[in-house]
Design a protein around this motif. Structure first.
Motif, short mmCIF file in Angstrom:
data_model
loop_
_atom_site.label_atom_id
_atom_site.label_comp_id
_atom_site.label_asym_id
_atom_site.label_seq_id
_atom_site.Cartn_x
_atom_site.Cartn_y
_atom_site.Cartn_z
N SER A 73 -5.55 1.32 -8.02
CA SER A 73 -4.42 1.74 -8.85
C SER A 73 -4.77 1.85 -10.32
O SER A 73 -3.89 2.01 -11.17
CB SER A 73 -3.24 0.77 -8.67
N TYR A 87 -3.56 3.22 1.22
CA TYR A 87 -2.83 3.50 -0.02
C TYR A 87 -2.46 2.22 -0.75
O TYR A 87 -2.16 1.21 -0.11
CB TYR A 87 -1.55 4.28 0.28
N THR A 136 -11.85 8.17 -1.50
CA THR A 136 -11.79 7.60 -2.85
C THR A 136 -13.12 7.73 -3.55
O THR A 136 -13.40 8.77 -4.14
CB THR A 136 -11.29 6.14 -2.82
N GLN A 177 2.02 -0.24 -1.30
CA GLN A 177 2.88 -0.38 -0.13
C GLN A 177 3.45 -1.80 -0.07
O GLN A 177 2.86 -2.73 -0.60
CB GLN A 177 2.09 -0.13 1.15
N PRO A 212 -7.20 9.16 2.87
CA PRO A 212 -7.75 9.54 1.57
C PRO A 212 -9.27 9.38 1.48
O PRO A 212 -9.87 8.61 2.24
CB PRO A 212 -7.07 8.59 0.57
#
Ligand code: DX5
Ligand code: ZN
Length: 223
Positions: free
Chosen positions: A15, A147, A50, A150, A48
């Motif tokens: 993040s 992710y 990354t 969550q 995803p």
């Protein structure tokens, strides 16, 4: 109970602002992080993609803290040497991706790196029983991987407690780390259940506070 346990904080850079990753890592390190948690995703095991080993090598230059590399990738045995060379201190693979977990754990250790094993929320604790004596870190996912941001899955508290008891009963040294949805509200409960390393992404890098403030508050929630 009542005796204070030592808890490590492992901010997850998932993040963070990827355009200024080095500075964000340094900020977390200066604010008292214990590990830097790095989420590697391949677009296969989780949707995803990354980052790869090159980015781990770049982060290595910004901190002396242990780099806790969480591989959410298929066939991780093909990648572990690259991540070791990039400067990972801990490499964690998912039990779901390793039919021969013993061999994979051994090859991580042979590279001079600590070996971790992780399990998804729907994977039963019994899936890791046999490998527990061989590992340095056990990573219990408290969200479905893929992710940041969550919500914590409450029913994982029992699983954490069960694995804590198993480690203690067998007198095994693996660190019990939890990952997913950790914030000031849930942190005291996961520690009470037996977690000793807390990964936190959104709560540290996406809270609207400074990284230092966010880490301080997370730490303070535990006392
Ligand atoms: C999720 C990753 C986590 C993630 C946690 O697949 O493994 O490390 O960054 O993020 P938060 O703390 O936001 O749930
Ligand atoms: Zn992670």
């Amino acid at each position: 109970m009542g005796t204070k346990v030592e808890v490590k904080l492992a901010p997850s850079i998932l993040s963070a602002d990827f355009a200024r990753l080095g500075e964000q890592v340094a900020e977390a390190a200066n604010a008292g992080a214990d590990y830097i948690h790095i989420d590697v995703m391949d677009g296969q095991f989780v949707p995803p993609i990354t980052i790869g080993a090159q980015v781990v090598a770049a982060i290595r230059k910004w901190t002396g803290l242990p780099l806790d590399v969480h591989l959410m990738i298929e066939t991780p045995e093909r990648q572990i040497a690259q991540f070791a060379q990039a400067g990972a201190d801990i490499i964690t693979v998912h039990i779901e991706t390793c039919p021969n977990i013993k061999q994979v754990v051994q090859s991580i250790k042979d590279l001079g790196v600590k070996a971790g094993v992780s399990l998804n929320p729907e994977t039963p604790a019994s899936a890791v029983s046999k490998i527990l004596p061989e590992i340095d870190l056990l990573l219990v996912m408290t969200v479905n991987p893929g992710y940041g941001g969550q919500p914590f899955i409450e029913s994982m508290l029992g699983k954490i407690a069960g694995l804590r008891a198993e480690l203690d009963d067998k007198n095994l040294p693996a660190e019990l780390e939890v990952d997913g949805g950790i914030n000031v509200e849930v942190a005291p409960g996961v520690v009470k259940a037996g977690a000793r390393v807390l990964v936190a992404g959104a709560a540290v890098f996406g809270s609207g506070q400074t990284v230092a403030q966010a880490l301080r508050e997370l730490r303070a929630s535990l006392v």
